[in-house]
Design a protein around this motif. Structure first.
Motif, PDB file in Angstrom:
ATOM      1  N   UNK A   6       0.752  -1.099   0.047  1.00  0.00           N
ATOM      2  CA  UNK A   6      -0.064  -0.060  -0.051  1.00  0.00           C
ATOM      3  C   UNK A   6       0.791   1.344  -0.064  1.00  0.00           C
ATOM      4  N   UNK A   7       0.715   2.190  -0.942  1.00  0.00           N
ATOM      5  CA  UNK A   7       1.374   3.220  -0.969  1.00  0.00           C
ATOM      6  C   UNK A   7       0.499   4.546  -1.239  1.00  0.00           C
ATOM      7  N   UNK A   8      -0.660   4.035  -0.424  1.00  0.00           N
ATOM      8  CA  UNK A   8      -2.044   5.195  -0.719  1.00  0.00           C
ATOM      9  C   UNK A   8      -1.494   6.644   0.234  1.00  0.00           C
ATOM     10  N   UNK A   9      -2.118   7.710  -0.280  1.00  0.00           N
ATOM     11  CA  UNK A   9      -1.880   9.074   0.403  1.00  0.00           C
ATOM     12  C   UNK A   9      -0.433   9.373   0.558  1.00  0.00           C
ATOM     13  N   UNK A  10       0.289   9.409  -0.524  1.00  0.00           N
ATOM     14  CA  UNK A  10       1.645   9.717  -0.227  1.00  0.00           C
ATOM     15  C   UNK A  10       2.160  10.875  -1.095  1.00  0.00           C
ATOM     16  N   UNK A  11       1.185  11.448  -2.013  1.00  0.00           N
ATOM     17  CA  UNK A  11       1.374  12.517  -2.989  1.00  0.00           C
ATOM     18  C   UNK A  11       2.288  12.186  -4.097  1.00  0.00           C
ATOM     19  N   UNK A  12       2.393  10.894  -4.278  1.00  0.00           N
ATOM     20  CA  UNK A  12       3.511  10.748  -5.242  1.00  0.00           C
ATOM     21  C   UNK A  12       3.953  11.418  -6.591  1.00  0.00           C
ATOM     22  N   UNK A  13       2.613  11.617  -6.983  1.00  0.00           N
ATOM     23  CA  UNK A  13       2.508  12.257  -8.367  1.00  0.00           C
ATOM     24  C   UNK A  13       2.584  13.841  -8.578  1.00  0.00           C
ATOM     25  N   UNK A  14       2.277  14.349  -7.263  1.00  0.00           N
ATOM     26  CA  UNK A  14       2.154  15.891  -7.441  1.00  0.00           C
ATOM     27  C   UNK A  14       3.817  16.368  -7.804  1.00  0.00           C
ATOM     28  N   UNK A  15       4.411  16.862  -6.686  1.00  0.00           N
ATOM     29  CA  UNK A  15       5.790  17.174  -6.931  1.00  0.00           C
ATOM     30  C   UNK A  15       6.826  16.283  -6.739  1.00  0.00           C
ATOM     31  N   UNK A  16       6.024  14.921  -6.026  1.00  0.00           N
ATOM     32  CA  UNK A  16       7.097  13.930  -5.618  1.00  0.00           C
ATOM     33  C   UNK A  16       7.785  13.045  -6.576  1.00  0.00           C
ATOM     34  N   UNK A  17       8.467  11.985  -6.400  1.00  0.00           N
ATOM     35  CA  UNK A  17       9.341  11.313  -7.045  1.00  0.00           C
ATOM     36  C   UNK A  17       8.690  10.162  -8.235  1.00  0.00           C
ATOM     37  N   UNK A  18       7.314  10.362  -8.226  1.00  0.00           N
ATOM     38  CA  UNK A  18       6.498   9.383  -8.820  1.00  0.00           C
ATOM     39  C   UNK A  18       6.863   7.876  -8.538  1.00  0.00           C
ATOM     40  N   UNK A  19       6.279   6.968  -9.545  1.00  0.00           N
ATOM     41  CA  UNK A  19       6.307   5.606  -9.004  1.00  0.00           C
ATOM     42  C   UNK A  19       7.785   5.070  -9.697  1.00  0.00           C
ATOM     43  N   UNK A  20       8.425   4.300  -8.932  1.00  0.00           N
ATOM     44  CA  UNK A  20       9.521   3.759  -9.325  1.00  0.00           C
ATOM     45  C   UNK A  20       9.476   2.500 -10.424  1.00  0.00           C
ATOM     46  N   UNK A  21      10.207   2.351 -11.596  1.00  0.00           N
ATOM     47  CA  UNK A  21       9.921   1.325 -12.698  1.00  0.00           C
ATOM     48  C   UNK A  21      10.124   0.060 -12.067  1.00  0.00           C
ATOM     49  N   UNK A  22      10.945   0.157 -10.738  1.00  0.00           N
ATOM     50  CA  UNK A  22      11.277  -1.151 -10.317  1.00  0.00           C
ATOM     51  C   UNK A  22       9.871  -1.715  -9.490  1.00  0.00           C
ATOM     52  N   UNK A  23       8.966  -0.956  -9.555  1.00  0.00           N
ATOM     53  CA  UNK A  23       7.815  -1.648  -8.873  1.00  0.00           C
ATOM     54  C   UNK A  23       7.331  -2.937  -9.964  1.00  0.00           C
ATOM     55  N   UNK A  24       7.507  -2.788 -11.099  1.00  0.00           N
ATOM     56  CA  UNK A  24       7.166  -3.810 -12.146  1.00  0.00           C
ATOM     57  C   UNK A  24       7.992  -5.210 -11.707  1.00  0.00           C
ATOM     58  N   UNK A  25       9.034  -5.239 -10.822  1.00  0.00           N
ATOM     59  CA  UNK A  25       9.922  -6.141 -10.775  1.00  0.00           C
ATOM     60  C   UNK A  25       9.405  -7.023  -9.578  1.00  0.00           C
TER      61      UNK A  25
END
Length: 887
Positions: A6-25
Motif C-alpha cells: 500500500x502506497x496510498x496517500x503519499x502525494x507521489x505524483x504531485x511534485x514527488x518522485x513518482x512511481x519507480x519502474x522497479x515496481x514492475x519487478x
C-alpha cells in the motif's frame, strides 16, 4: 516475495518522485494500493505483475485509462474511481476476463465500450457520477446477432453481475435486455433522466435493491409486483401517474395490489387540481378568486367590492368572514372537460402561520398575488421573496404563477417598471449564494480527509467525505428545485374583463400542460372514485369517520382493507381529506369533513378578543359572574396561551357534541403542534381536575422562569463548575413559519418542570436542565437561530448529551417536513460560551453523526489558540443516526 503493498496517500505524483519502474519487478505481488497520490501516469512495466489480483488507483489524476492494465490477466478487483478525466474505456478491457469488481465512479465517462459486456466474471460494476447518456446495446444480451433464439445463460453478456450502480448520470432509457441479468440483486439508477422503464424489468426476480428516485418516470410497467424480493426501494422525486405517487411510496406490495385492482375494474379519470392563492393580507386574493369564479352577468357588482364592500359574491346576503385564515372552495373552471380546481386561499396573516403550512403540498398550482399599487422595490422580500422562500422550502420545485393586482391604480410605465423589478429580484434570490456553497464543498472534497482533520481552522473541520458529499447533494437539490416561476407578473384588475379572462385561460392552460401537471391526467380505479363519493355523500356530515366506518365504505366500493390504505393515502395527498396513518391514536380515524376541520383550526389562530368572547357568550343563559370569568380566560389565552378544556369546548360549539369529540380534536391539535396538555397525568385520569392546554403561538411574555440555569447551581443549591453544551441551528434564508411553536409542543413528552416564554423554554430532562431558545434575525445579513443547550460538570457531560440528544432528534424529524429548506447546524465552543463571547466559534454539526476520532482528547479553539476544548464537548458519546444537516 512481497504479496501486498500500500502506497496510498503519499502525494507521489504531485511534485514527488513518482512511481519507480522497479515496481514492475515485484513479480509475486497480489494486491497494490496506489490511491490518493495525484498520479498522472503508471509505469509501463506494470503489466508484468502477472499475479496481481487487486489494484487501487482511485483518486489520482490519470488523463486516460492506463494501457498496461489490459495485460493484468489475473486481475479480479480494479478501482479507478475519482480519476475525473479518465474519459473513456478501451474496447480491449474485455481482456480482463477474471475481473469481478470494477469501480469507475466519477471518472467522466460519457460512453461505454461493447467490450465491457464481455467481462463474464464481473459481479459488481460501479458507474455512478459520470456523464453516461446510454448503456451499451449488448448489456444483458447474447453476444451473437441472433436475438430470437434462447441462448444458454453462460453465453449472455455479464451473466455473473450482481450489483450495478448507475446513479447521477444522464441516462434517458434502459436496454430491454437488462432483464437477462438474472443474478442482479442491486440496481441503482437514481438522479438520471429516465422517462420510462422497459417492461422486461419485472423479470429481474433476484432484485433486492432498486433505487429510482430523481428521474422522470410517470408510469411503472405492468406486473411490477413480481419484484417481490425488493427490500430497498426508493422512488420519490418522479412525476408518477400510474400507479399514483402515494401508492408507489408505500412499496412493492402496495403497487402489486393496486395494479391487480386496476386490472379488474373500470378506470376513472377525474381531472382536478389544487390551486393555492397566497400573498399579503391586502394583496387582493379574495376579490381575485371571486372575479375568476363569478359569472359574466354578476361582474357589475365588482365596483362595490373594489370600493370596500365585504359581501361574499358566492353567498348573497351574507357578510364575508373576515377572520378566517383558510378558505376552501371547489371551482369547476372548465365544464366541458370537467376540470375542477380545489381553491385554497391562505390569508397571509402571521397569526395563522402554525396551520397554513399544512395546506402546502406537492402537485398544486400556486398563485402568488402582489398588490402592485402598494409595491415598492425595497419591500420585495415581504411582498414576494418571503412567500417564495416559504413555498420553496415546504414544496421544492413548486409551480408558481405571479399575479399583480390593483393595476387600475397604476400608471402604465409604473406598472411595467414594478413587474420588471419583481421579475429581476426573483432571478437574483439565493442562486448565487447556493452556488458559492457548492464551490466551498467542492474545494473541501478536493482536500484529503486527514488534512481537514489537521486544523480546526480548516473549512468543514473533521467532516467526513460521506457527509460532505451529502451536503453537496443537498445544495444541488436546492439549486435544481427552486420554485418554477411560469411567466413574468400577470397584471390583473377586476375592472378589466379581458385581464380576468386572460388569467382564467392561463390557469387552465397551465393545468392542462402534461409536462407540468402529469398527475392531473392520472387514471384511477373506478373503486377509488366510488370510495371518494361515499365519503362525501350528504349523510356523512360528522366531523370524522372511524377507520372501521371508512373500511365499510371501502367494501361498498369493492376495496378490501389492504387496498383501502392506498386509496385513503391518495385522497389525503390530493387534499380531499386528512388521514394520519402514522399516528397511534389518529390513524383510527379519517377526517373527511375538511371545511369543518378548517373551521376548528381557524378558532385557535384567532387574536381578536371580541370575536372569541362572542363565541363564548353566545349562550343567553350566561350570568354576569360567568361572563367575567370567561373574559378572564380569554385574556389569559391571548397573553399566556392557556385555556382549560371546558372553555375550549365552548369555543368549538357546535362542532363538539361529546367528550369523545373534544378529546379527538385536542389530540389532532396536539399532533399538528398547536397545543399540549400542561397537567396531563402519566397514568391515571385527572380525577375531575380541569385539564389545561397551552397554545405556544400565543405566548407573549418574553423571558421564562429559569433561575436554575442562570445561576449555575445544582439541585441542592451548591455552586459547581459547569461546561455548557449548545447545538445551534441557523436559518439564513427563512425560519419555517410556526416552527418554534410546533417544536415546543413536540418536545413536551421529553421534558418536565418546563417554563415557557415567547422565544425560550427552560425545562429538565430528569435532573438535567435544558434550554431551547429561538433568536429571530436582527437584520438582512443575520440568520434566525434555534439552539438547544444544557450543562454539566466535565466528568458528567454525558448527562448533558443524554438530555439534549432526544430534543435534537425531535427537531431533525420536524425539519424533514421542509425538504427544500436550507439550514446549518453547529456545536458551539464551550470555552467561548464560558468566556461570554458574543460570537463563539462553531464546530460543524456533521460531527454529531461521526464517531469521536481515536486518540484525540482535545481540540484547539480557533478563536483563542491558547484554549483547548475537550473532545467530549464537541462529539457526542454515541453518534446520532443521521447528520442533522442532511435531507
Amino acid at each position: 516475495g512481497l504479496r501486498k503493498l500500500s502506497l496510498s496517500h503519499n502525494e507521489l505524483g504531485a511534485d514527488g518522485p513518482g512511481l519507480s519502474p522497479c515496481l514492475a519487478e515485484l513479480g509475486c505481488l497480489e494486491e497494490l494500493d496506489l490511491s490518493f497520490n495525484r498520479l498522472r501516469h503508471l509505469p509501463e512495466g506494470l503489466g508484468r505483475l502477472r499475479h496481481l489480483r487487486a489494484l487501487d488507483i482511485d483518486h489520482n489524476l490519470l488523463p486516460s485509462f492506463p494501457t498496461p492494465l489490459l495485460e493484468l490477466a489475473a486481475l479480479e478487483e480494479l478501482d479507478c474511481s475519482g480519476n475525473r478525466h479518465l474519459g473513456a474505456l478501451p474496447e480491449g478491457i474485455a481482456a480482463l476476463h477474471h475481473l469481478k469488481i470494477l469501480w469507475l465512479s466519477g471518472t467522466g465517462l460519457a460512453a461505454l465500450p461493447e467490450g465491457l459486456c464481455q467481462l463474464s466474471a464481473l459481479e459488481s460494476l460501479m458507474l455512478d457520477g459520470n456523464r453516461l447518456e446510454a448503456l451499451p446495446a449488448g448489456l444483458g444480451r447474447p453476444p451473437s446477432c441472433d436475438l430470437s433464439g434462447d441462448s444458454p445463460a453462460a453465453f449472455l453478456s455479464l451473466p455473473s453481475l450482481e450489483e450495478l450502480y448507475l446513479s447521477r448520470n444522464q441516462l434517458t432509457l434502459l436496454p430491454s435486455h437488462l432483464c437477462q441479468l438474472r443474478q442482479l440483486r442491486t440496481l441503482w439508477l437514481d438522479n438520471n433522466r429516465i422517462r420510462y422503464l422497459p417492461d422486461s424489468i419485472v423479470l429481474l426476480h433476484s432484485l433486492e435493491e432498486l433505487v429510482l428516485q430523481g428521474n422522470q418516470i410517470a408510469i411503472l410497467p405492468e406486473g411490477f409486483g413480481q419484484l417481490s424480493r425488493v427490500t430497498l426501494w426508493k422512488i420519490k422525486d418522479n412525476p408518477l401517474i400510474q400507479p399514483p405517487y402515494e401508492v408507489c411510496m408505500k412499496g412493492i406490495p402496495y403497487i402489486a395490489a393496486y395494479q391487480q385492482e386496476l386490472a379488474h375494474s373500470q378506470p376513472a379519470l377525474k381531472p382536478r387540481l389544487k390551486l393555492v392563492l397566497m400573498g399579503l393580507k391586502d394583496a387582493g386574493k379574495t376579490l381575485l378568486r371571486q372575479c375568476l369564479m363569478e359569472e359574466d352577468e354578476q361582474r357589475e357588482d365588482v365596483g362595490s367590492l373594489e370600493a370596500g364592500s365585504t359581501r361574499s359574491r358566492g353567498c348573497p346576503g351574507q357578510q364575508q368572514d373576515t377572520v378566517r385564515g383558510i378558505e376552501v372552495v371547489d371551482w369547476t373552471a372548465d365544464v366541458e372537460r370537467g376540470l375542477t380546481f380545489i381553491v385554497y386561499e391562505l390569508r397571509g396573516d402571521p397569526s395563522y402561520d402554525v396551520i397554513q403550512s399544512f395546506f402546502l403540498s406537492p402537485g398544486a398550482l400556486y398563485v402568488l398575488v402582489v398588490n402592485l399599487s402598494a409595491y415598492v422595490p425595497q419591500h420585495f422580500y415581504p411582498s414576494v421573496g418571503y412567500f417564495l422562500h416559504w413555498l420553496g422550502s415546504k414544496v421544492p420545485h413548486a409551480v408558481v404563477c405571479m399575479v399583480g393586482t390593483h393595476t387600475d391604480l397604476c400608471a402604465e410605465r409604473e406598472l411595467e417598471e414594478k413587474c420588471l423589478d419583481i421579475h429581476h429580484q426573483i432571478a437574483q434570490q439565493d442562486a448565487e449564494g447556493l452556488q458559492n456553497l457548492v464551490q466551498q464543498v467542492d474545494e473541501a472534497l478536493g482536500q484529503d480527509f486527514d488534512l481537514r482533520c489537521s486544523s480546526p481552522h480548516a473549512a468543514f473541520y473533521g467532516v467526513s467525505d460521506k457527509n460532505l458529499r451529502r451536503k453537496k447533494a443537498q445544495f444541488q437539490y436546492l439549486l435544481n428545485h427552486r420554485p418554477q416561476i411560469l411567466s413574468p407578473v400577470l397584471p390583473f384588475s377586476c375592472w378589466d374583463r379581458f385581464q380576468v379572462r386572460r388569467l382564467r385561460d392561463k390557469l387552465l392552460s397551465v393545468a392542462e400542460h402534461r409536462d407540468i401537471f402529469p398527475n392531473l391526467h392520472r387514471v384511477l380505479p373506478k373503486s377509488w372514485q366510488v370510495l371518494e363519493e361515499l365519503h362525501f355523500q350528504p349523510q356523512a356530515q360528522q366531523l370524522w369517520l372511524s377507520w372501521w366506518d371508512s373500511a365499510r365504505l371501502g367494501l361498498q366500493a369493492g376495496l378490501t382493507e389492504d387496498r383501502l390504505q392506498s386509496a385513503l393515502s391518495y385522497l389525503h395527498e390530493s387534499g380531499k381529506l386528512l388521514y394520519f396513518e402514522e399516528h397511534l391514536t389518529l390513524r383510527e380515524y379519517v377526517f373527511h369533513n375538511l371545511p369543518r376541520l378548517i373551521d376548528i383550526l381557524n378558532v385557535f389562530c384567532q387574536r381578536d378578543t371580541t370575536v372569541l368572547l362572542q363565541k363564548l357568550l353566545s349562550d343567553t343563559h350566561i350570568d354576569e359572574l360567568r361572563a367575567t370569568q370567561l373574559h378572564h380566560y380569554v385574556e389569559g389565552f391571548l397573553l399566556h396561551g392557556l385555556l382549560p378544556a371546558h372553555v375550549i369546548r365552548l369555543l368549538l360549539k357546535p362542532h363538539v357534541q361529546s367528550r369523545e369529540d373534544l378529546q379527538l380534536i385536542l389530540e389532532l391539535l396536539e399532533k399538528m403542534g398547536l397545543c399540549y396538555c400542561v397537567n396531563k397525568p402519566k397514568c391515571k385520569p385527572l380525577n375531575g381536575a380541569a385539564a389545561w392546554y397551552r397554545f405556544p403561538c400565543y405566548m407573549k411574555n418574553e423571558v421564562p422562569h429559569a433561575e436554575a440555569w442562570i445561576n449555575g447551581t445544582n439541585l441542592s443549591g451548591q455552586s459547581f463548575v459547569v461546561e455548557q453544551l449548545q447545538i445551534e441551528y441557523s436559518f439564513p434564508f427563512i425560519f419555517p413559519p410556526g416552527l418554534f411553536a410546533r417544536y415546543s409542543v413536540q418536545i413536551n413528552s421529553h421534558v418536565v418542570q418546563r417554563s415557557d416564554g415567547k422565544y425560550q423554554i427552560y425545562a429538565y430532562r430528569g435532573k438535567v436542565p435544558v434550554v431551547v431558545s429561538y433568536r429571530p434575525s436582527r437584520g438582512a445579513l443575520q440568520p434566525d437561530t434555534l439552539s438547544i443547550a444544557s450543562h454539566a460538570s466535565l466528568p458528567n457531560i454525558w448527562t448533558a448529551w443524554q438530555a439534549i440528544t432526544p430534543l435534537v432528534e425531535e427537531l431533525n424529524v420536524l425539519l424533514q417536513e421542509w425538504p427544500g429548506l436550507y439550514y446549518t447546524v453547529h456545536v458551539l465552543c464551550s470555552k467561548c460560551l464560558k468566556r461570554g463571547s458574543p460570537n463563539p466559534h462553531t464546530f460543524p454539526g456533521e460531527l454529531l453523526s461521526q464517531p469521536r476520532p481515536e486518540g484525540l482528547t482535545e481540540i484547539i479553539c480557533p478563536k483563542n489558540g491558547s484554549e483547548r476544548v475537550n473532545v467530549a464537548l464537541v462529539y457526542p458519546p454515541t453518534p446520532t443516526v443521521i447528520s442533522p444537516c442532511s435531507k
